[in-house]
Motif scaffolding. Structure first.
Motif, PDB file in Angstrom:
ATOM      1  N   MET A 107     -48.497  -7.596  83.722  1.00 36.86           N
ATOM      2  CA  MET A 107     -48.743  -7.422  82.290  1.00 36.86           C
ATOM      3  C   MET A 107     -47.449  -7.115  81.555  1.00 36.86           C
ATOM      4  O   MET A 107     -47.168  -7.694  80.497  1.00 36.86           O
ATOM      5  CB  MET A 107     -49.770  -6.308  82.053  1.00 36.86           C
ATOM      6  N   LEU A 108     -46.642  -6.219  82.094  1.00 38.26           N
ATOM      7  CA  LEU A 108     -45.392  -5.870  81.435  1.00 38.26           C
ATOM      8  C   LEU A 108     -44.418  -7.039  81.425  1.00 38.26           C
ATOM      9  O   LEU A 108     -43.579  -7.153  80.523  1.00 38.26           O
ATOM     10  CB  LEU A 108     -44.756  -4.650  82.108  1.00 38.26           C
ATOM     11  N   GLN A 109     -44.530  -7.919  82.420  1.00 38.23           N
ATOM     12  CA  GLN A 109     -43.658  -9.092  82.463  1.00 38.23           C
ATOM     13  C   GLN A 109     -44.086 -10.176  81.468  1.00 38.23           C
ATOM     14  O   GLN A 109     -43.321 -11.111  81.232  1.00 38.23           O
ATOM     15  CB  GLN A 109     -43.638  -9.672  83.874  1.00 38.23           C
ATOM     16  N   ASN A 129     -54.468 -11.694  87.392  1.00 45.19           N
ATOM     17  CA  ASN A 129     -53.961 -10.364  87.059  1.00 45.19           C
ATOM     18  C   ASN A 129     -53.940 -10.227  85.542  1.00 45.19           C
ATOM     19  O   ASN A 129     -54.222 -11.185  84.799  1.00 45.19           O
ATOM     20  CB  ASN A 129     -52.560 -10.132  87.655  1.00 45.19           C
ATOM     21  N   LYS A 130     -53.610  -9.055  85.063  1.00 45.31           N
ATOM     22  CA  LYS A 130     -53.568  -8.828  83.620  1.00 45.31           C
ATOM     23  C   LYS A 130     -52.545  -9.738  82.940  1.00 45.31           C
ATOM     24  O   LYS A 130     -52.766 -10.239  81.837  1.00 45.31           O
ATOM     25  CB  LYS A 130     -53.230  -7.370  83.323  1.00 45.31           C
ATOM     26  N   GLY A 131     -51.413  -9.947  83.611  1.00 47.08           N
ATOM     27  CA  GLY A 131     -50.364 -10.781  83.030  1.00 47.08           C
ATOM     28  C   GLY A 131     -50.803 -12.215  82.832  1.00 47.08           C
ATOM     29  O   GLY A 131     -50.522 -12.824  81.797  1.00 47.08           O
ATOM     30  N   LEU A 132     -51.479 -12.790  83.827  1.00 51.04           N
ATOM     31  CA  LEU A 132     -51.977 -14.156  83.705  1.00 51.04           C
ATOM     32  C   LEU A 132     -52.964 -14.269  82.555  1.00 51.04           C
ATOM     33  O   LEU A 132     -52.923 -15.227  81.770  1.00 51.04           O
ATOM     34  CB  LEU A 132     -52.632 -14.599  85.015  1.00 51.04           C
ATOM     35  N   ALA A 133     -53.863 -13.284  82.446  1.00 47.44           N
ATOM     36  CA  ALA A 133     -54.836 -13.293  81.356  1.00 47.44           C
ATOM     37  C   ALA A 133     -54.133 -13.228  80.003  1.00 47.44           C
ATOM     38  O   ALA A 133     -54.501 -13.943  79.061  1.00 47.44           O
ATOM     39  CB  ALA A 133     -55.798 -12.123  81.509  1.00 47.44           C
ATOM     40  N   ILE A 182     -51.359  -4.255  73.641  1.00 42.66           N
ATOM     41  CA  ILE A 182     -52.236  -4.233  74.813  1.00 42.66           C
ATOM     42  C   ILE A 182     -51.950  -2.950  75.586  1.00 42.66           C
ATOM     43  O   ILE A 182     -50.785  -2.598  75.811  1.00 42.66           O
ATOM     44  CB  ILE A 182     -51.963  -5.452  75.718  1.00 42.66           C
ATOM     45  N   SER A 183     -52.995  -2.255  76.001  1.00 46.72           N
ATOM     46  CA  SER A 183     -52.779  -1.002  76.725  1.00 46.72           C
ATOM     47  C   SER A 183     -53.728  -0.861  77.904  1.00 46.72           C
ATOM     48  O   SER A 183     -54.931  -1.112  77.791  1.00 46.72           O
ATOM     49  CB  SER A 183     -52.960   0.203  75.794  1.00 46.72           C
ATOM     50  N   ASP A 184     -53.149  -0.439  79.020  1.00 43.92           N
ATOM     51  CA  ASP A 184     -53.946   0.049  80.135  1.00 43.92           C
ATOM     52  C   ASP A 184     -54.695   1.295  79.673  1.00 43.92           C
ATOM     53  O   ASP A 184     -54.361   1.896  78.637  1.00 43.92           O
ATOM     54  CB  ASP A 184     -53.009   0.360  81.307  1.00 43.92           C
ATOM     55  N   MET A 185     -55.679   1.700  80.452  1.00 43.42           N
ATOM     56  CA  MET A 185     -56.495   2.856  80.075  1.00 43.42           C
ATOM     57  C   MET A 185     -56.062   4.129  80.807  1.00 43.42           C
ATOM     58  O   MET A 185     -55.466   5.028  80.229  1.00 43.42           O
ATOM     59  CB  MET A 185     -57.959   2.548  80.364  1.00 43.42           C
ATOM     60  N   ALA A 198     -47.003  -4.019  75.339  1.00 38.77           N
ATOM     61  CA  ALA A 198     -47.922  -3.631  76.415  1.00 38.77           C
ATOM     62  C   ALA A 198     -47.491  -2.299  77.012  1.00 38.77           C
ATOM     63  O   ALA A 198     -46.294  -2.022  77.158  1.00 38.77           O
ATOM     64  CB  ALA A 198     -47.993  -4.699  77.494  1.00 38.77           C
ATOM     65  N   PHE A 199     -48.502  -1.484  77.383  1.00 34.17           N
ATOM     66  CA  PHE A 199     -48.276  -0.167  77.987  1.00 34.17           C
ATOM     67  C   PHE A 199     -49.002  -0.095  79.338  1.00 34.17           C
ATOM     68  O   PHE A 199     -50.155  -0.521  79.444  1.00 34.17           O
ATOM     69  CB  PHE A 199     -48.836   0.940  77.088  1.00 34.17           C
TER      70      PHE A 199
END
Length: 265
Positions: free
Chosen positions: A220-222, A189-193, A6-9, A210-211
């Protein structure tokens, strides 16, 4: 064994001039050959993410709007929306901020009232599908997120984020960059998703990479074991990451994926 990357943009996957890395297609083929799923996870709207990956629109699982709108095969998997009362509350406070531009994101489209050139220059980087209206009261849509833009001064922390802290608790105020602040439903948030998708897809955190680079990537990182903050990430994110990847402008995500795949052989 890695099953999902998974990566942020922005500031993470994308290199200079808002472009995907030159070797993105090659790395994507390597992932496909190993049955490893790839997902962009961004504050960008779904339509903008799909537009950025035209060759892979039917292959990727898109985590858009900072995790509030998740789609695959051009269909919604799940979403989180703001209540009408919270929409009114956010609008009331956001419109009081001087020289700040507001984007209201719904499932059908995103909505703006301003056409200031500096704002439109920023807007067009991240939104491919938006509607210009005379007043936000005209919106007939399920609202999933607000994006507030400091296009003139580029001090979003001071001019938006700090000033809207009293809203936290009723909504969630997230610093996304030096220019943008996002406002979302509490808990979304991204992490919950990602955690919801891990459960749905039967994928363990230790099978995920994840990045990220900014505060909207914190949860997300967590949510994964292989958590990478980019070298260009803000200090707060580096504290929660297990690993550091080379900066985005040195193709850090692709370089790290290649290394991980080599180690997994």
């Amino acid at each position: 064994m890695i099953k999902w990357i998974i990566s942020d943009m922005d500031g993470t996957l994308l290199v200079d001039n808002n472009k995907l890395p030159e070797d993105f297609d090659e790395v994507m083929q390597m992932l496909k050959d190993r049955n490893i799923m790839f997902s962009p996870a961004s504050g960008r709207q779904y339509q903008a993410l799909a537009y950025h990956f035209p060759k892979y629109k039917d292959d990727l699982l898109f985590i858009s709007e900072n995790g509030t709108y998740v789609c695959q095969h051009d269909k919604e998997l799940f979403s989180y929306t703001l209540s009408p009362d919270n929409v009114s509350l956010v609008l009331e406070q956001a419109l009081k901020l001087p020289d700040i531009f507001v984007v209201v994101s719904g499932k059908k489209s995103s909505y703006v009232v301003s056409q200031h050139p500096a704002f439109l220059a920023e807007l067009n980087l991240y939104f491919t599908h938006y509607t210009v209206i005379e007043d936000f009261s005209q919106i007939d849509d399920d609202i999933i997120k607000f994006s507030l833009c400091d296009a003139l001064n580029h001090h979003a922390r001071e001019n938006i984020y700090n000033k809207l802290q009293p809203l936290n608790g009723k909504v969630q105020v997230v610093l996304s960059s030096e220019i943008w602040v996002d406002i979302m439903p509490v808990g979304a948030n991204k992490g919950l998703a990602i955690r919801k998708l891990q459960e749905k897809l039967n994928i363990k955190p230790e099978e995920c990479v994840a990045f990220g680079d900014y505060l909207n990537d914190y949860e997300m990182l967590q949510s994964v074991y292989y958590s990478y903050a980019m070298e260009n990430a803000i200090p707060e994110l580096k504290k929660v990451a297990r690993f550091i990847a080379p900066p985005n402008y040195e193709n850090g995500v692709m370089r790290t994926i290649r290394q991980l795949l080599a180690e997994q052989k």
